[in-house]
Design a protein around this motif. Structure first.
Motif, mmCIF file in Angstrom:
data_model
loop_
_atom_site.group_PDB
_atom_site.id
_atom_site.type_symbol
_atom_site.label_atom_id
_atom_site.label_comp_id
_atom_site.label_asym_id
_atom_site.label_seq_id
_atom_site.Cartn_x
_atom_site.Cartn_y
_atom_site.Cartn_z
ATOM 1 N N GLU A 166 61.736 -3.372 -2.196
ATOM 2 C CA GLU A 166 61.621 -4.549 -1.334
ATOM 3 C C GLU A 166 60.219 -5.141 -1.393
ATOM 4 O O GLU A 166 60.045 -6.344 -1.479
ATOM 5 C CB GLU A 166 61.966 -4.201 0.119
ATOM 6 C CG GLU A 166 63.440 -4.068 0.371
ATOM 7 C CD GLU A 166 64.164 -5.388 0.179
ATOM 8 O OE1 GLU A 166 63.784 -6.384 0.812
ATOM 9 O OE2 GLU A 166 65.111 -5.406 -0.617
ATOM 10 N N ARG A 167 59.199 -4.269 -1.348
ATOM 11 C CA ARG A 167 57.818 -4.751 -1.437
ATOM 12 C C ARG A 167 57.572 -5.420 -2.787
ATOM 13 O O ARG A 167 56.962 -6.479 -2.869
ATOM 14 C CB ARG A 167 56.832 -3.597 -1.252
ATOM 15 C CG ARG A 167 56.619 -3.192 0.179
ATOM 16 C CD ARG A 167 55.438 -2.257 0.310
ATOM 17 N NE ARG A 167 55.566 -1.052 -0.487
ATOM 18 C CZ ARG A 167 56.170 0.059 -0.099
ATOM 19 N NH1 ARG A 167 56.718 0.134 1.087
ATOM 20 N NH2 ARG A 167 56.232 1.109 -0.896
ATOM 21 N N ARG A 168 58.067 -4.792 -3.856
ATOM 22 C CA ARG A 168 57.895 -5.349 -5.192
ATOM 23 C C ARG A 168 58.532 -6.737 -5.294
ATOM 24 O O ARG A 168 57.937 -7.674 -5.815
ATOM 25 C CB ARG A 168 58.524 -4.406 -6.211
ATOM 26 C CG ARG A 168 57.671 -4.169 -7.411
ATOM 27 C CD ARG A 168 58.235 -3.123 -8.353
ATOM 28 N NE ARG A 168 57.868 -1.785 -7.921
ATOM 29 C CZ ARG A 168 58.734 -0.821 -7.621
ATOM 30 N NH1 ARG A 168 60.013 -1.003 -7.735
ATOM 31 N NH2 ARG A 168 58.313 0.351 -7.226
ATOM 32 N N GLU A 169 59.737 -6.874 -4.779
ATOM 33 C CA GLU A 169 60.429 -8.159 -4.814
ATOM 34 C C GLU A 169 59.710 -9.210 -3.961
ATOM 35 O O GLU A 169 59.621 -10.374 -4.333
ATOM 36 C CB GLU A 169 61.876 -8.013 -4.352
ATOM 37 C CG GLU A 169 62.765 -7.366 -5.385
ATOM 38 C CD GLU A 169 62.814 -8.151 -6.674
ATOM 39 O OE1 GLU A 169 62.939 -9.394 -6.622
ATOM 40 O OE2 GLU A 169 62.707 -7.527 -7.742
ATOM 41 N N ALA A 170 59.201 -8.793 -2.790
ATOM 42 C CA ALA A 170 58.490 -9.731 -1.923
ATOM 43 C C ALA A 170 57.231 -10.243 -2.608
ATOM 44 O O ALA A 170 56.923 -11.440 -2.555
ATOM 45 C CB ALA A 170 58.145 -9.060 -0.597
ATOM 46 N N ARG B 274 56.739 -10.385 -5.867
ATOM 47 C CA ARG B 274 57.181 -11.239 -6.976
ATOM 48 C C ARG B 274 57.564 -12.633 -6.476
ATOM 49 O O ARG B 274 57.188 -13.635 -7.071
ATOM 50 C CB ARG B 274 58.368 -10.574 -7.673
ATOM 51 C CG ARG B 274 58.689 -11.178 -9.018
ATOM 52 C CD ARG B 274 59.725 -10.377 -9.782
ATOM 53 N NE ARG B 274 59.169 -9.070 -10.142
ATOM 54 C CZ ARG B 274 59.791 -7.912 -9.925
ATOM 55 N NH1 ARG B 274 60.971 -7.886 -9.381
ATOM 56 N NH2 ARG B 274 59.233 -6.787 -10.266
ATOM 57 N N ARG B 275 58.279 -12.698 -5.345
ATOM 58 C CA ARG B 275 58.651 -14.001 -4.779
ATOM 59 C C ARG B 275 57.409 -14.767 -4.337
ATOM 60 O O ARG B 275 57.279 -15.966 -4.569
ATOM 61 C CB ARG B 275 59.596 -13.822 -3.586
ATOM 62 C CG ARG B 275 61.027 -13.531 -3.974
ATOM 63 C CD ARG B 275 61.945 -13.640 -2.772
ATOM 64 N NE ARG B 275 61.515 -12.859 -1.616
ATOM 65 C CZ ARG B 275 61.849 -11.586 -1.401
ATOM 66 N NH1 ARG B 275 62.622 -10.949 -2.256
ATOM 67 N NH2 ARG B 275 61.414 -10.959 -0.333
ATOM 68 N N TYR B 276 56.468 -14.067 -3.692
ATOM 69 C CA TYR B 276 55.241 -14.706 -3.208
ATOM 70 C C TYR B 276 54.439 -15.270 -4.369
ATOM 71 O O TYR B 276 53.956 -16.396 -4.323
ATOM 72 C CB TYR B 276 54.418 -13.688 -2.427
ATOM 73 C CG TYR B 276 53.083 -14.201 -1.969
ATOM 74 C CD1 TYR B 276 52.992 -15.116 -0.925
ATOM 75 C CD2 TYR B 276 51.911 -13.783 -2.569
ATOM 76 C CE1 TYR B 276 51.770 -15.588 -0.502
ATOM 77 C CE2 TYR B 276 50.680 -14.249 -2.158
ATOM 78 C CZ TYR B 276 50.620 -15.156 -1.119
ATOM 79 O OH TYR B 276 49.411 -15.623 -0.713
ATOM 80 N N ARG B 277 54.300 -14.484 -5.449
ATOM 81 C CA ARG B 277 53.509 -14.942 -6.591
ATOM 82 C C ARG B 277 54.180 -16.067 -7.341
ATOM 83 O O ARG B 277 53.517 -16.906 -7.925
ATOM 84 C CB ARG B 277 53.236 -13.779 -7.535
ATOM 85 C CG ARG B 277 52.222 -12.820 -6.964
ATOM 86 C CD ARG B 277 51.910 -11.721 -7.910
ATOM 87 N NE ARG B 277 50.912 -10.828 -7.336
ATOM 88 C CZ ARG B 277 50.697 -9.606 -7.760
ATOM 89 N NH1 ARG B 277 51.381 -9.117 -8.763
ATOM 90 N NH2 ARG B 277 49.775 -8.864 -7.185
ATOM 91 N N SER B 278 55.516 -16.094 -7.353
ATOM 92 C CA SER B 278 56.195 -17.170 -8.068
ATOM 93 C C SER B 278 56.100 -18.487 -7.306
ATOM 94 O O SER B 278 56.168 -19.555 -7.901
ATOM 95 C CB SER B 278 57.660 -16.812 -8.308
ATOM 96 O OG SER B 278 58.365 -16.806 -7.086
ATOM 97 N N GLU B 279 55.925 -18.433 -6.002
ATOM 98 C CA GLU B 279 55.815 -19.648 -5.199
ATOM 99 C C GLU B 279 54.395 -20.189 -5.165
ATOM 100 O O GLU B 279 54.183 -21.348 -4.873
ATOM 101 C CB GLU B 279 56.282 -19.378 -3.770
ATOM 102 C CG GLU B 279 57.760 -19.072 -3.677
ATOM 103 C CD GLU B 279 58.165 -18.554 -2.315
ATOM 104 O OE1 GLU B 279 57.294 -18.455 -1.428
ATOM 105 O OE2 GLU B 279 59.340 -18.245 -2.148
#
Length: 122
Positions: free
Chosen positions: A35-39, A41-46
């Protein structure tokens, strides 16, 4: 209590508490790590990767100037300068120290221990 499916591995397990979601601490830790990894990844892509991407995403028309009578930001709608395009077309530089054997031998340097630098008299 009825059998539940583990949120991480999907194996059925008998929960010890009503709010238990994982069959073991290892599954719980793995799930939260994902979950942390995905969060992240989402933060960096935005996030914009450069100042120019950040400025391109701004909506200056709707916000308007912060001070009445203020002019828009200078250069906001100017094209990229010609020198930046010219720099992009230059060939890559060779790394420093590529030809170490081409450096003169240190024994060729002459040093006079009795030399005194001239002084400026005022």
């Amino acid at each position: 209590m009825p059998q539940l499916k583990c949120a991480e591995c999907g194996e059925p397990f008998a929960p010890r508490e009503a709010k238990q979601r994982f069959c073991s601490p290892a599954c719980r830790i793995a799930w939260f790590a994902n979950e942390r990894r995905e969060a992240v990844r989402r933060y960096r892509s935005e996030m914009p990767s450069s100042y120019f991407e950040m400025e391109a995403g701004r909506d200056d028309e709707s916000s308007g100037p912060a001070v009445t009578g203020a002019s828009p930001v200078y250069g906001a709608n100017l094209p990229a300068p010609a020198w930046s395009k010219a720099l992009a077309s230059l060939p890559k530089e060779r790394p420093l120290g590529e030809r170490v054997d081409a450096v003169n031998d240190i024994s060729a340097v002459w040093f006079d221990p009795e030399y005194v630098a001239p002084t400026v008299e005022s």
